[in-house]
Design a protein around this motif. Structure first.
Motif, PDB file in Angstrom:
ATOM      1  N   SER A 162      31.557  47.795  98.757  1.00  0.00           N
ATOM      2  CA  SER A 162      31.190  46.885  99.481  1.00  0.00           C
ATOM      3  C   SER A 162      29.521  47.011  99.628  1.00  0.00           C
ATOM      4  N   ASN A 347      36.947  40.732  98.154  1.00  0.00           N
ATOM      5  CA  ASN A 347      35.848  41.307  98.977  1.00  0.00           C
ATOM      6  C   ASN A 347      34.165  40.968  98.634  1.00  0.00           C
ATOM      7  N   GLU A 469      40.524  36.412 101.243  1.00  0.00           N
ATOM      8  CA  GLU A 469      40.157  37.644 101.926  1.00  0.00           C
ATOM      9  C   GLU A 469      40.848  37.986 102.867  1.00  0.00           C
ATOM     10  N   THR A 472      40.774  42.456 105.606  1.00  0.00           N
ATOM     11  CA  THR A 472      39.616  42.550 106.764  1.00  0.00           C
ATOM     12  C   THR A 472      39.923  43.886 107.518  1.00  0.00           C
TER      13      THR A 472
END
Length: 529
Positions: A162, A347, A469, A472
């Motif tokens: 990330s 992501n 997505e 989450t």
């Protein structure tokens, strides 16, 4: 120690200029200054393009009492309160605790247990971080997925791939958040995460930090076992079954399994572990040129010494839905974050430099049990899988990408316009809108159009949407009591997967709280068992 707040300096200033500003503000000479360190720094962009930094600085001075009296409300005394482990409990712990999962929650839980002498065993279904990096990069290049070692599973957890964002809204009176940041710095993270308003490490550095923490836990008596999945339990005997065959007995098992451990949720539910469905959010990744974001946030495209600009947007729609941005990655990449064959999830990721051409962020809509028509604890997982199957089909196994203009017209995209995808993983142009039920697709469209009022160009017809997505947060909450135990008293649900955190820092802090609960209850084991 005294703290000065709202100390303003222009962007591009030097360390010497900061020190001179301190001396001038306190009306002291350099000999009276014993030392100082930055506590917090934020960017003030209210008068863009004239930007400045606002500092809070902790200063050690020779005559603190006099300066406090002289300066009045402009400065204040501070007494740093370092984080402290609780005292050991007395209940016998005949077998060392087991931590299932080595994401932020599991890693920090194990770190504290090791510090306190409990010699934890960490069980991780995926690979060590360096092997995991190779598996992920191979997947992005070839499309061949390794189900146990990917963006979701492996050492470091999902947050490893990330942006490495470390900000959190969790209230922290015990100093856990500061401890998390200081621990990351101790293990190789850049020191500026201690004071930046929006700290981030970056995927490239976070992997090294995770590996260093593992080595520290081992030096303190802990142990790691990779490629070891908890596939079943024997609850009455407190047994964990690993990889369908090996048994492992324990008095306490921390389940820090992450939001994508769907098979583990199903297994725990099958053994009567109490859990409930919870709201989460789903949507798309949106890509813009980073220069567009810089121009809107800084008032200029040439940002000079400034970092790539970020944003955070929230809209409340007339239909009652909330649409908001999440996990914004300046100068980043959209990544294929899939973990199940025949299903596709995306992501966002940034390296430390945030030097990519595009900015990307999730634009997501809140999803509740009403949307998937069931209050069954695992119904949210089924809804996620439905969206991910549609995404996989929309791209033929590749990330489907659609221009925003085509999304609005419900028309397949055949080629990019002025913005080209910046992605890790194979992609293709196609139909993203068709992934979603109508109410979610309409909400995404309306939300993006509304966000254009705050960031001019956000609804650019050439802005790129990709999907889905869906990861989450966890769609499940594993219930736990005030002592952090589930209804099976030897199982401790923990972190984002269990429904108690959202992001690297909050998950790490929940791991710490869970470790504290074990420390308060048990005495350390006498030896490794």
């Amino acid at each position: 120690m005294i703290r000065i707040d709202q100390l303003r300096l222009p962007v591009g200033h030097t360390r010497e200029q900061l020190e001179r500003k301190l001396l001038k503000t306190l009306h002291i000479g350099k000999r009276e200054l014993n030392g100082y360190h930055i506590w917090k720094r934020s960017l003030d962009a209210r008068k863009k393009p004239d930007l400045s930094y606002s500092y809070s600085v902790d200063v050690d001075v020779a005559e603190e009492g006099r300066i406090l009296k002289q300066m009045g409300a402009k400065v204040r005394h501070v007494s740093p309160k370092p984080y402290c482990l609780p005292a050991h409990g007395s209940e016998p712990l005949t077998r060392r605790p087991v931590v299932v999962g080595s994401g932020p929650a599991g890693l920090f839980c194990a770190y504290l247990l090791a510090q306190a002498g409990y010699k934890p065993l960490v069980i991780e279904r995926g690979a060590p971080v360096r092997e995991r990096i190779q598996d992920v990069e191979r997947f992005w290049e070839t499309g061949v997925l390794r189900p146990d070692s990917n963006v979701q599973f492996g050492e470091g957890g999902a947050g490893t791939f990330s942006d490495g964002k470390l900000n959190t809204l969790v209230k922290d009176t015990a100093g856990r958040g500061r401890f998390v940041l200081e621990t990351f710095v101790r293990h190789g993270a850049p020191e500026d995460i201690l004071w930046e308003q929006k700290p981030h490490i970056g995927t490239d550095l976070l992997t090294e930090t995770v590996e260093s923490m593992r080595c520290a836990i081992i030096r303190m008596g802990g142990e790691f076992r990779f490629h070891s999945q908890v596939t079943d339990l024997v609850p009455e005997e407190r047994l964990l079954i690993l990889n369908g065959q090996e048994t492992l007995k324990t008095d306490a098992a921390v389940f820090a399994i992450g939001h994508s451990a769907r098979d583990t949720f199903e297994m725990l539910y099958g053994h009567g572990v109490a859990m409930s469905a919870k709201s989460f959010a789903a949507g798309v990744r949106i890509e813009h040129r980073q220069s567009l974001i810089d121009r809107n946030m800084y008032g200029r495209e040439d940002r000079g010494d400034l970092p790539a600009a970020s944003y955070k947007l929230t809209e409340k729609l007339d239909n009652g839905r909330g649409v908001y941005t999440f996990c914004m990655c300046p100068g980043g990449y959209v990544v294929d974050a899939s973990s199940e064959e025949g299903h596709l999830a995306v992501n966002g990721m940034s390296y430390r430099s945030r030097a990519g051409e595009n900015a990307n962020s999730a634009v997501i809509v809140t999803v509740t049990p009403e949307d998937y028509g069931s209050d069954h604890p695992l119904a949210g997982i089924r809804f996620q899988r439905m969206l991910e199957k549609r995404a996989w089909e929309a791209g033929g196994g590749r990330i489907p990408v659609q221009r925003f203009a085509d999304f609005c017209l419900d028309k397949k995209t055949t080629a990019a316009g002025s913005i080209r995808p910046n992605m890790k993983g194979q992609y293709t142009y196609g139909d993203v809108r068709g992934i979603f039920p109508d109410v979610l697709a309409e909400s995404l469209e309306e939300g993006i159009r509304s966000m254009d009022r705050k960031i001019q160009g956000f609804a650019d017809p050439d802005a790129l949407l990709s999907g889905v997505e869906s990861r989450t947060s966890s769609p499940v909450r594993i219930e736990r009591d005030a002592d952090f135990r589930s209804n099976l008293s030897w199982i401790y649900p923990c972190g984002e997967g269990a429904g108690y955190a959202g992001g690297i820092t909050s998950a790490a802090m929940d791991g710490m709280k869970t470790a504290e609960a074990l420390i308060r209850r048990f005495a350390p084991p006498a030896g490794r068992t």
